[in-house]
Design an enzyme around this catalytic site. Structure first.
Site, PDB file in Angstrom:
ATOM      1  N   SER A  70     -10.973 -17.663  24.642  1.00 47.46           N
ATOM      2  CA  SER A  70     -11.157 -18.851  25.485  1.00 47.46           C
ATOM      3  C   SER A  70     -10.571 -20.089  24.827  1.00 47.46           C
ATOM      4  CB  SER A  70     -12.653 -19.052  25.693  1.00 47.46           C
ATOM      5  OG  SER A  70     -12.919 -20.330  26.215  1.00 47.46           O
TER       6      SER A  70
ATOM      7  N   LYS B 122     -16.374 -16.269  20.396  1.00 48.27           N
ATOM      8  CA  LYS B 122     -14.944 -16.086  20.691  1.00 48.27           C
ATOM      9  C   LYS B 122     -14.110 -16.370  19.439  1.00 48.27           C
ATOM     10  CE  LYS B 122     -15.429 -14.825  24.913  1.00 48.27           C
ATOM     11  NZ  LYS B 122     -15.231 -13.402  25.230  1.00 48.27           N
TER      12      LYS B 122
ATOM     13  N   TYR C 181     -21.828 -19.281  22.242  1.00 51.99           N
ATOM     14  CA  TYR C 181     -20.848 -18.535  23.048  1.00 51.99           C
ATOM     15  C   TYR C 181     -19.432 -18.774  22.501  1.00 51.99           C
ATOM     16  CZ  TYR C 181     -17.217 -18.135  26.542  1.00 51.99           C
ATOM     17  OH  TYR C 181     -16.016 -17.877  27.157  1.00 51.99           O
TER      18      TYR C 181
ATOM     19  N   ASN D  20     -24.106  -7.932  34.630  1.00 51.02           N
ATOM     20  CA  ASN D  20     -23.743  -9.115  35.411  1.00 51.02           C
ATOM     21  C   ASN D  20     -22.782  -8.733  36.548  1.00 51.02           C
ATOM     22  OD1 ASN D  20     -23.698 -11.819  36.002  1.00 51.02           O
ATOM     23  ND2 ASN D  20     -22.279 -12.382  34.369  1.00 51.02           N
TER      24      ASN D  20
ATOM     25  N   TYR E 209      -8.059 -18.020  27.522  1.00 49.22           N
ATOM     26  CA  TYR E 209      -8.039 -18.465  28.914  1.00 49.22           C
ATOM     27  C   TYR E 209      -8.452 -19.917  29.014  1.00 49.22           C
ATOM     28  CZ  TYR E 209      -9.355 -13.455  29.441  1.00 49.22           C
ATOM     29  OH  TYR E 209      -9.462 -12.103  29.343  1.00 49.22           O
ATOM     30  N   PHE E 210      -7.792 -20.637  29.900  1.00 44.23           N
ATOM     31  CA  PHE E 210      -8.296 -21.946  30.297  1.00 44.23           C
ATOM     32  C   PHE E 210      -9.323 -21.687  31.413  1.00 44.23           C
ATOM     33  CE2 PHE E 210      -6.323 -25.080  27.513  1.00 44.23           C
ATOM     34  CZ  PHE E 210      -5.700 -24.172  26.680  1.00 44.23           C
TER      35      PHE E 210
ATOM     36  N   GLY F 271     -22.172 -31.319  25.626  1.00 48.72           N
ATOM     37  CA  GLY F 271     -21.220 -30.309  25.135  1.00 48.72           C
ATOM     38  C   GLY F 271     -19.917 -30.277  25.911  1.00 48.72           C
TER      39      GLY F 271
ATOM     40  N   ILE G 271     -13.227 -11.230  35.794  1.00 52.45           N
ATOM     41  CA  ILE G 271     -11.822 -11.108  35.378  1.00 52.45           C
ATOM     42  C   ILE G 271     -11.449  -9.633  35.217  1.00 52.45           C
ATOM     43  CG2 ILE G 271     -10.066 -11.904  33.736  1.00 52.45           C
ATOM     44  CD1 ILE G 271     -12.051 -14.202  33.024  1.00 52.45           C
TER      45      ILE G 271
END
Ligand code: UD1
Length: 342
Positions: free
Chosen positions: A127, A156, A152, A37, A180-181, A300, A14
């Site tokens: 997120s 957020k 994770y 990454n 964000y979706f 999950g 992104i």
């Protein structure tokens, strides 16, 4: 003079698309990335697309001394967009301390440096995971936050709280968290896109890697959900649309019209798409018949979620423009361009 924006994680998925849009809107972009990454060549690619290569500094912002050293050398930063973070949900369950340390230390170092170096504005990469499985759909910014289902996701949620509290304690700071979706697709040039390490966790890179022959088959995680076709529903938005939202968020923070010090926006299309519909879209635009089988549910996973983006539409004047088909077409172009290079 051009305003200088610091983009952490600017060579990532992104981040790199956002760097392109910032440069296109007349901002100067400085990137800090530890290349954990991503790779340095992405900065060259951003340069190829825009005609202006952003300055890239390679180090980890968890290292306070290096961050301070960078900010001493690079004065007059108008705003920071903070992408640099670990993002693999499954990995975070096995390595919670790595996630908490990396994602929160980096954020706290940045906020601390913003106060000391008088950098007034922050855009944070959050997120929709903070909503868990919402009771009511679509999801607005007032939908209650749920306990996170992974470390994770928790980084957020906590990250947003750390920012909110820090902004309220420091009158010179302003911030926006963008929830964000599901970002998908790649730049239409085919020069930048998502480059997952190892086996992808996310749906679209798994689809394109299967179609190109790198994976045997896609597993569809469950067809017994309470949805029209039984598979999970998400709100997939094109990464270029998402990148543009960051530019508007920076404009808003730096302009004098908006007096709010901390705001949160949902970024999505407003449309829910099932896993089977996503596969159909990919097959339609690529002409490739995808090999897949339905397997069990992924632990999950959330059954269904999509955004109500009207707050971002109205307040930021931002809305998604690309369709899912266009996103899939660009993801396929990107997959083909990277495999040719390897
Ligand atoms: C997850 C996180 C999100 C995070 C994102 C980034 C949650 C609830 N969501 O999104 O916060 O920002 O990852 O990495 O933690 N699927 C398959 N087969 C596959 C892969 C995925 O069927 O091989 C399905 C999943 O079951 C899901 C959909 O595709 O229904 C999207 O999955 P994925 O791309 O992994 O994103 P999320 O889980 O929605």
């Amino acid at each position: 003079m051009k305003k200088k924006i610091l983009v952490t994680g600017g060579t990532g998925y992104i981040g790199s698309h956002t760097a392109v849009e910032l440069i296109g809107s007349g901002y100067e972009v400085n990137i800090i990335d530890n290349l954990y990454n991503s790779d340095a060549e992405t900065a060259e690619r951003i340069g190829e697309i825009t005609g202006i290569k952003p300055h890239l500094e390679v180090f980890d912002i968890c290292d306070r001394k290096k961050l301070d050293g960078f900010l001493k050398k690079n004065s007059k930063i108008s705003a920071i967009i903070h992408f640099a973070a670990y993002k693999a949900v499954g990995e975070s369950v096995n390595k919670p301390l790595d996630y908490y340390r990396n994602n929160l230390d980096s954020l706290m170092n940045l906020l601390d440096a913003m106060i000391r170096f008088k950098i007034p504005a922050l855009v944070f990469s959050s997120s929709c995971t903070v909503y868990g499985q919402p009771e009511k759909l679509p999801v607005t910014e007032d939908t209650p936050i749920k306990p996170a289902t992974s470390p994770y996701g928790n980084t957020k949620r906590i990250g947003e709280e750390v920012i909110r509290d820090t902004v309220f304690a420091n009158p010179d700071l302003k911030a926006i968290s963008l929830r964000y979706f599901n970002p998908v697709g790649a730049h239409p040039s085919g020069l930048i896109g998502e480059m997952p390490r190892g086996v992808p966790e996310n749906l679209v890179p798994f689809i394109t890697q299967t179609a190109i022959g790198l994976r045997d088959m896609l597993q569809v995680f469950g067809n017994d959900y309470n949805t029209p076709d039984g598979s999970c529903i998400r709100d997939y938005l094109h990464v270029v649309d998402l990148a543009k939202a960051h530019v508007v968020a920076v404009d808003r923070l730096l302009g004098d019209k908006n007096k709010k010090r901390y705001e949160v926006f949902n970024l999505g299309t407003g449309k829910g798409v099932s896993v089977f519909e996503a596969i159909e879209s990919f097959e339609r635009v690529s002409g490739v018949k995808l090999k897949y089988k339905v397997t069990g549910r992924r632990p999950g996973d959330i059954e269904k979620i999509w955004a109500d983006p009207s707050f971002a539409n109205e307040e930021l004047g931002w809305k998604t423009e690309y369709s899912l088909d266009e996103a899939m077409r660009s993801a396929w172009k990107w997959e083909n361009s990277i495999r040719k290079k390897i």
